[in-house]
Design a protein around this motif. Structure first.
Motif, mmCIF file in Angstrom:
data_model
loop_
_atom_site.group_PDB
_atom_site.id
_atom_site.type_symbol
_atom_site.label_atom_id
_atom_site.label_comp_id
_atom_site.label_asym_id
_atom_site.label_seq_id
_atom_site.Cartn_x
_atom_site.Cartn_y
_atom_site.Cartn_z
ATOM 1 N N ASP A 61 0.829 -1.203 0.000
ATOM 2 C CA ASP A 61 0.000 0.000 0.000
ATOM 3 C C ASP A 61 0.867 1.258 0.000
ATOM 4 O OD1 ASP A 61 -2.206 -1.658 0.034
ATOM 5 O OD2 ASP A 61 -2.670 -1.302 2.153
ATOM 6 N N MET A 62 1.954 1.225 0.748
ATOM 7 C CA MET A 62 2.849 2.381 0.799
ATOM 8 C C MET A 62 3.519 2.596 -0.560
ATOM 9 S SD MET A 62 6.062 3.168 3.302
ATOM 10 C CE MET A 62 5.150 3.633 4.747
ATOM 11 N N ALA A 90 2.281 1.677 -3.461
ATOM 12 C CA ALA A 90 1.235 2.155 -4.373
ATOM 13 C C ALA A 90 0.983 3.649 -4.162
ATOM 14 C CB ALA A 90 -0.041 1.359 -4.165
ATOM 15 N N ALA A 91 1.003 4.100 -2.923
ATOM 16 C CA ALA A 91 0.807 5.520 -2.632
ATOM 17 C C ALA A 91 1.952 6.350 -3.220
ATOM 18 C CB ALA A 91 0.696 5.748 -1.132
ATOM 19 N N ALA A 92 3.170 5.851 -3.148
ATOM 20 C CA ALA A 92 4.316 6.561 -3.713
ATOM 21 C C ALA A 92 4.200 6.637 -5.228
ATOM 22 C CB ALA A 92 5.616 5.871 -3.300
ATOM 23 N N ILE A 93 3.781 5.546 -5.844
ATOM 24 C CA ILE A 93 3.627 5.524 -7.298
ATOM 25 C C ILE A 93 2.518 6.483 -7.722
ATOM 26 C CG2 ILE A 93 2.903 4.096 -9.250
ATOM 27 C CD1 ILE A 93 4.389 1.759 -7.781
ATOM 28 N N ALA A 94 1.404 6.456 -6.996
ATOM 29 C CA ALA A 94 0.266 7.316 -7.335
ATOM 30 C C ALA A 94 0.612 8.801 -7.191
ATOM 31 C CB ALA A 94 -0.930 6.972 -6.450
ATOM 32 N N TRP A 153 2.557 8.653 6.536
ATOM 33 C CA TRP A 153 1.671 7.744 5.802
ATOM 34 C C TRP A 153 0.787 6.978 6.771
ATOM 35 C CZ3 TRP A 153 1.199 2.363 5.725
ATOM 36 C CH2 TRP A 153 0.424 1.856 4.695
ATOM 37 N N ARG A 154 -0.474 6.831 6.423
ATOM 38 C CA ARG A 154 -1.412 6.055 7.229
ATOM 39 C C ARG A 154 -2.028 4.991 6.348
ATOM 40 N NH1 ARG A 154 1.214 8.116 10.356
ATOM 41 N NH2 ARG A 154 0.679 9.674 11.882
ATOM 42 N N PRO A 155 -2.087 3.750 6.820
ATOM 43 C CA PRO A 155 -2.692 2.684 6.018
ATOM 44 C C PRO A 155 -4.199 2.898 5.876
ATOM 45 C CG PRO A 155 -2.191 1.879 8.201
ATOM 46 C CD PRO A 155 -1.619 3.276 8.112
#
Length: 54
Positions: free
Chosen positions: A30-31, A33-37, A47-49
């Motif tokens: 998830d982390m 994916a957040a960086a890629i997005a 960052w929060r899940p």
């Protein structure tokens, strides 16, 4: 040390087994994916899940 602090503050998912800390692979996925997005870097301290549905 930042990751250890956010784990201690219960702001990042981790499970302690004995003296070891295990981070769920889904949290890392998830982390990433957040960086890629965002097209940048994700700060572990900020960052929060996503909350699990259910």
């Amino acid at each position: 040390m930042t990751l250890y602090r956010v784990i201690q503050a219960k702001s990042f998912p981790a499970v302690r087994v004995g003296r070891r800390l295990f981070i769920p692979s889904q949290a890392l996925d998830d982390m990433a994916a957040a960086a890629i997005a965002s097209g940048g870097v994700v700060d572990a301290a900020e960052w929060r899940p996503a909350q699990a549905a259910g």
